[in-house]
Write a protein that holds these residues in place. Structure first.
Motif, PDB file in Angstrom:
ATOM      1  N   ARG A  30       0.822  -1.206   0.000  1.00 27.39           N
ATOM      2  CA  ARG A  30       0.000   0.000   0.000  1.00 27.39           C
ATOM      3  C   ARG A  30       0.857   1.257   0.000  1.00 27.39           C
ATOM      4  NH1 ARG A  30      -3.585  -2.922   4.422  1.00 27.39           N
ATOM      5  NH2 ARG A  30      -5.241  -3.812   3.103  1.00 27.39           N
ATOM      6  N   ARG A  31       2.027   1.185   0.622  1.00 26.95           N
ATOM      7  CA  ARG A  31       2.945   2.324   0.650  1.00 26.95           C
ATOM      8  C   ARG A  31       3.727   2.455  -0.651  1.00 26.95           C
ATOM      9  NH1 ARG A  31       5.280   4.098   5.673  1.00 26.95           N
ATOM     10  NH2 ARG A  31       3.916   3.663   7.437  1.00 26.95           N
ATOM     11  N   GLY A  32       3.790   1.379  -1.434  1.00 24.44           N
ATOM     12  CA  GLY A  32       4.554   1.414  -2.662  1.00 24.44           C
ATOM     13  C   GLY A  32       6.050   1.306  -2.467  1.00 24.44           C
ATOM     14  N   VAL A  33       6.476   0.692  -1.369  1.00 22.31           N
ATOM     15  CA  VAL A  33       7.912   0.509  -1.100  1.00 22.31           C
ATOM     16  C   VAL A  33       8.201  -0.992  -1.055  1.00 22.31           C
ATOM     17  CG1 VAL A  33       8.364   2.709   0.006  1.00 22.31           C
ATOM     18  CG2 VAL A  33       7.419   0.850   1.373  1.00 22.31           C
ATOM     19  N   ILE A  34       8.019  -1.632  -2.185  1.00 20.78           N
ATOM     20  CA  ILE A  34       7.984  -3.079  -2.256  1.00 20.78           C
ATOM     21  C   ILE A  34       9.288  -3.732  -1.814  1.00 20.78           C
ATOM     22  CG2 ILE A  34       7.645  -5.038  -3.816  1.00 20.78           C
ATOM     23  CD1 ILE A  34       5.882  -3.174  -5.509  1.00 20.78           C
ATOM     24  N   PHE A  35      10.415  -3.123  -2.129  1.00 21.57           N
ATOM     25  CA  PHE A  35      11.684  -3.777  -1.858  1.00 21.57           C
ATOM     26  C   PHE A  35      12.295  -3.363  -0.517  1.00 21.57           C
ATOM     27  CE2 PHE A  35      11.267  -3.861  -6.498  1.00 21.57           C
ATOM     28  CZ  PHE A  35      11.399  -5.221  -6.712  1.00 21.57           C
ATOM     29  N   THR A  36      11.495  -2.710   0.314  1.00 23.05           N
ATOM     30  CA  THR A  36      11.995  -2.297   1.626  1.00 23.05           C
ATOM     31  C   THR A  36      12.471  -3.488   2.443  1.00 23.05           C
ATOM     32  OG1 THR A  36      10.558  -0.368   1.687  1.00 23.05           O
ATOM     33  CG2 THR A  36      11.396  -1.169   3.788  1.00 23.05           C
ATOM     34  N   ASP A  37      11.648  -4.508   2.524  1.00 23.00           N
ATOM     35  CA  ASP A  37      12.004  -5.673   3.334  1.00 23.00           C
ATOM     36  C   ASP A  37      13.230  -6.387   2.793  1.00 23.00           C
ATOM     37  OD1 ASP A  37       9.919  -6.189   1.267  1.00 23.00           O
ATOM     38  OD2 ASP A  37      10.436  -8.262   1.704  1.00 23.00           O
ATOM     39  N   LEU A  38      13.357  -6.416   1.458  1.00 20.51           N
ATOM     40  CA  LEU A  38      14.516  -7.058   0.853  1.00 20.51           C
ATOM     41  C   LEU A  38      15.795  -6.309   1.216  1.00 20.51           C
ATOM     42  CD1 LEU A  38      15.186  -9.463  -0.980  1.00 20.51           C
ATOM     43  CD2 LEU A  38      15.032  -7.914  -2.934  1.00 20.51           C
ATOM     44  N   ALA A  39      15.721  -4.973   1.163  1.00 18.97           N
ATOM     45  CA  ALA A  39      16.884  -4.155   1.503  1.00 18.97           C
ATOM     46  C   ALA A  39      17.236  -4.280   2.982  1.00 18.97           C
ATOM     47  CB  ALA A  39      16.621  -2.697   1.140  1.00 18.97           C
ATOM     48  N   VAL A  40      16.214  -4.181   3.850  1.00 17.89           N
ATOM     49  CA  VAL A  40      16.455  -4.295   5.295  1.00 17.89           C
ATOM     50  C   VAL A  40      17.003  -5.675   5.638  1.00 17.89           C
ATOM     51  CG1 VAL A  40      15.354  -4.323   7.566  1.00 17.89           C
ATOM     52  CG2 VAL A  40      14.754  -2.549   5.914  1.00 17.89           C
ATOM     53  N   GLY A  41      16.432  -6.706   5.016  1.00 17.27           N
ATOM     54  CA  GLY A  41      16.917  -8.061   5.262  1.00 17.27           C
ATOM     55  C   GLY A  41      18.350  -8.250   4.811  1.00 17.27           C
ATOM     56  N   GLN A  42      18.693  -7.651   3.672  1.00 19.60           N
ATOM     57  CA  GLN A  42      20.061  -7.778   3.174  1.00 19.60           C
ATOM     58  C   GLN A  42      21.056  -7.046   4.067  1.00 19.60           C
ATOM     59  OE1 GLN A  42      20.936  -9.672   0.072  1.00 19.60           O
ATOM     60  NE2 GLN A  42      22.601  -9.588   1.541  1.00 19.60           N
ATOM     61  N   VAL A  43      20.668  -5.881   4.568  1.00 19.62           N
ATOM     62  CA  VAL A  43      21.549  -5.146   5.482  1.00 19.62           C
ATOM     63  C   VAL A  43      21.669  -5.887   6.808  1.00 19.62           C
ATOM     64  CG1 VAL A  43      21.870  -2.982   6.756  1.00 19.62           C
ATOM     65  CG2 VAL A  43      21.080  -2.923   4.386  1.00 19.62           C
ATOM     66  N   ALA A  44      20.584  -6.489   7.275  1.00 11.43           N
ATOM     67  CA  ALA A  44      20.660  -7.320   8.491  1.00 11.43           C
ATOM     68  C   ALA A  44      21.625  -8.477   8.283  1.00 11.43           C
ATOM     69  CB  ALA A  44      19.275  -7.845   8.852  1.00 11.43           C
ATOM     70  N   ALA A  45      21.646  -9.024   7.070  1.00 14.40           N
ATOM     71  CA  ALA A  45      22.560 -10.121   6.762  1.00 14.40           C
ATOM     72  C   ALA A  45      24.021  -9.679   6.849  1.00 14.40           C
ATOM     73  CB  ALA A  45      22.268 -10.676   5.372  1.00 14.40           C
ATOM     74  N   VAL A  46      24.273  -8.379   6.615  1.00 19.14           N
ATOM     75  CA  VAL A  46      25.637  -7.865   6.763  1.00 19.14           C
ATOM     76  C   VAL A  46      26.110  -8.043   8.208  1.00 19.14           C
ATOM     77  CG1 VAL A  46      27.139  -5.847   6.601  1.00 19.14           C
ATOM     78  CG2 VAL A  46      25.353  -6.199   4.890  1.00 19.14           C
ATOM     79  N   GLY A  47      25.213  -7.757   9.167  1.00 18.42           N
ATOM     80  CA  GLY A  47      25.560  -7.948  10.572  1.00 18.42           C
ATOM     81  C   GLY A  47      25.886  -9.387  10.891  1.00 18.42           C
ATOM     82  N   ILE A  48      25.116 -10.317  10.320  1.00 20.20           N
ATOM     83  CA  ILE A  48      25.384 -11.741  10.534  1.00 20.20           C
ATOM     84  C   ILE A  48      26.723 -12.126   9.928  1.00 20.20           C
ATOM     85  CG2 ILE A  48      24.556 -14.067  10.030  1.00 20.20           C
ATOM     86  CD1 ILE A  48      21.717 -12.943   9.988  1.00 20.20           C
ATOM     87  N   ALA A  49      26.997 -11.600   8.735  1.00 18.48           N
ATOM     88  CA  ALA A  49      28.262 -11.899   8.064  1.00 18.48           C
ATOM     89  C   ALA A  49      29.452 -11.372   8.857  1.00 18.48           C
ATOM     90  CB  ALA A  49      28.263 -11.298   6.657  1.00 18.48           C
ATOM     91  N   VAL A  50      29.352 -10.158   9.386  1.00 17.24           N
ATOM     92  CA  VAL A  50      30.430  -9.576  10.193  1.00 17.24           C
ATOM     93  C   VAL A  50      30.684 -10.437  11.426  1.00 17.24           C
ATOM     94  CG1 VAL A  50      31.049  -7.616  11.654  1.00 17.24           C
ATOM     95  CG2 VAL A  50      30.086  -7.213   9.395  1.00 17.24           C
ATOM     96  N   SER A  51      29.604 -10.872  12.067  1.00 12.93           N
ATOM     97  CA  SER A  51      29.741 -11.728  13.242  1.00 12.93           C
ATOM     98  C   SER A  51      30.449 -13.035  12.901  1.00 12.93           C
ATOM     99  CB  SER A  51      28.356 -12.020  13.833  1.00 12.93           C
ATOM    100  OG  SER A  51      28.421 -13.013  14.828  1.00 12.93           O
ATOM    101  N   SER A  52      30.057 -13.644  11.785  1.00 13.94           N
ATOM    102  CA  SER A  52      30.624 -14.929  11.394  1.00 13.94           C
ATOM    103  C   SER A  52      32.073 -14.812  10.945  1.00 13.94           C
ATOM    104  CB  SER A  52      29.786 -15.549  10.269  1.00 13.94           C
ATOM    105  OG  SER A  52      28.463 -15.770  10.691  1.00 13.94           O
ATOM    106  N   ALA A  53      32.395 -13.734  10.222  1.00 10.90           N
ATOM    107  CA  ALA A  53      33.732 -13.600   9.641  1.00 10.90           C
ATOM    108  C   ALA A  53      34.776 -13.119  10.638  1.00 10.90           C
ATOM    109  CB  ALA A  53      33.675 -12.655   8.443  1.00 10.90           C
ATOM    110  N   PHE A  54      34.366 -12.258  11.566  1.00 10.32           N
ATOM    111  CA  PHE A  54      35.352 -11.604  12.423  1.00 10.32           C
ATOM    112  C   PHE A  54      35.208 -11.901  13.921  1.00 10.32           C
ATOM    113  CE2 PHE A  54      34.776  -8.647   8.763  1.00 10.32           C
ATOM    114  CZ  PHE A  54      36.018  -8.878   8.163  1.00 10.32           C
ATOM    115  N   LEU A  55      34.014 -12.377  14.335  1.00 12.24           N
ATOM    116  CA  LEU A  55      33.787 -12.558  15.763  1.00 12.24           C
ATOM    117  C   LEU A  55      33.442 -13.991  16.146  1.00 12.24           C
ATOM    118  CD1 LEU A  55      31.677  -9.311  16.383  1.00 12.24           C
ATOM    119  CD2 LEU A  55      34.125  -9.646  16.815  1.00 12.24           C
TER     120      LEU A  55
END
Length: 253
Positions: A30-55
Motif C-alpha cells: 500500500r505504501r509502494g515501497v515493495i523492496f523495503t524488506d529485501l533491503a532491510v533483510g540484506q543489510v541485516a545479513a551484513v551484521g550476521i556476516a560480520v559476526s561470522s567472519a570476524f567474531l
C-alpha cells in the motif's frame, strides 16, 4: 519417521511467519515501497556476516539488529524527503548484498554462509527457535496494533520501519532473505488483487497453502527447503497474478 513428524516444526514456524509477514506485506504494498524488506533483510545479513567472519559467530543477533535498524532509519527518513524512494532502497539492497560478499570472502566458509543467508534450510529448525520467534512476533504484533495507528508523521514512519526491521532480523537467520521477501510480498500481492475476500485473511490462507505445498515437494523430492518455498511461492503467485490481471482486462471490454 513420518513426513508429519519431520515437517511439523517448520510447518509451525512458517504458519506464524506467514501470519505476521502478510500483515506487514500488505502495508508495504500500500505504501509502494515493495523492496523495503529485501533491503532491510540484506543489510541485516551484513551484521550476521560480520559476526561470522570476524567474531566467531558471537553477538550475531545484536549486530544484525543494529544494521537493520540503521537501514530502517535511513528508509524512514528518505520516505519523507525523497521523490525516488524505490531507487534509494534498490541501491541500499545492492550495497548490502555486495557488503555481505566482501565480508564473507574473508573466511573459508563464505559461499556456504551466503547460501544460508539467501534461503536457509529451515527444515531443521529447532523448537527453541520457534518459541523465540513466536515471542518476538507476538511483541511486534502487540506494538503494531496498539501504537501504530496512534502515531503520525516521521514518528509513525520510523515506528513502522523499526518494527519491520525487528521482524526481518528475527526471520532472516531462520529462513533467509529470499524466503522473507517471498512471505512478505507474495500473499499480500495476490490478496490485494482479488476483490472477494478481506485481504489479510485471504493472504493468510494463500500463504499457508503454498508453504504447505512447497514443504511437501521439498520432502518428497529432497529439494532445499528454503529455495523450494521461494520457487513455489513466486511461481504460483506469478501465474495467479497474470490470470487475475487478464480476467480484469476481459471484464473491462
Amino acid at each position: 519417521m513420518s513426513a508429519l513428524e519431520i515437517l511439523w516444526p517448520v510447518l509451525a514456524l512458517t504458519f506464524v511467519m506467514v501470519g505476521i509477514h502478510t500483515l506487514f506485506g500488505l502495508e508495504i504494498l500500500r505504501r509502494g515501497v515493495i523492496f523495503t524488506d529485501l533491503a532491510v533483510g540484506q543489510v541485516a545479513a551484513v551484521g550476521i556476516a560480520v559476526s561470522s567472519a570476524f567474531l566467531g559467530g558471537e553477538h550475531q543477533a545484536i549486530l544484525s539488529l543494529v544494521f537493520s535498524f540503521a537501514a530502517a532509519l535511513l528508509i524512514a527518513y528518505v520516505s519523507r524527503h525523497s521523490r525516488h524512494i524505490e531507487a534509494f532502497i534498490g541501491l541500499l539492497y545492492a550495497m548490502g548484498a555486495s557488503a555481505v560478499m566482501i565480508v564473507l570472502s574473508q573466511g573459508s566458509e563464505g559461499d556456504e554462509l551466503f547460501k544460508r543467508l539467501m534461503a536457509n534450510d529451515i527444515l531443521f529448525v529447532g523448537s527453541g527457535d520457534i518459541l523465540q520467534a513466536v515471542g518476538v512476533y507476538g511483541v511486534i504484533c502487540l506494538l503494531y496494533w496498539g501504537l501504530y495507528s496512534r502515531l503520525s508523521g516521521f514518528v509513525r514512519e520510523l515506528f513502522f520501519f523499526s518494527l519491520l526491521s525487528l521482524m526481518v532480523t528475527t526471520s532472516v537467520p531462520l529462513a533467509g532473505v529470499l524466503v522473507v521477501f517471498t512471505l512478505l510480498i507474495a500473499p499480500a500481492y495476490v490478496a490485494l488483487l482479488q476483490k472477494r475476500f478481506i485481504p489479510v485473511y485471504f493472504g493468510w490462507m494463500y500463504g499457508w497453502g503454498f508453504i504447505a505445498s512447497a514443504l511437501y515437494l521439498s520432502y518428497r523430492n529432497d529439494w532445499p527447503t528454503g529455495y523450494s518455498i521461494v520457487f513455489v511461492g513466486t511461481f504460483v503467485t506469478l501465474l495467479i497474478v497474470l490470470w487475475l490481471e487478464r480476467t480484469r482486462e476481459v471484464k473491462k471490454r
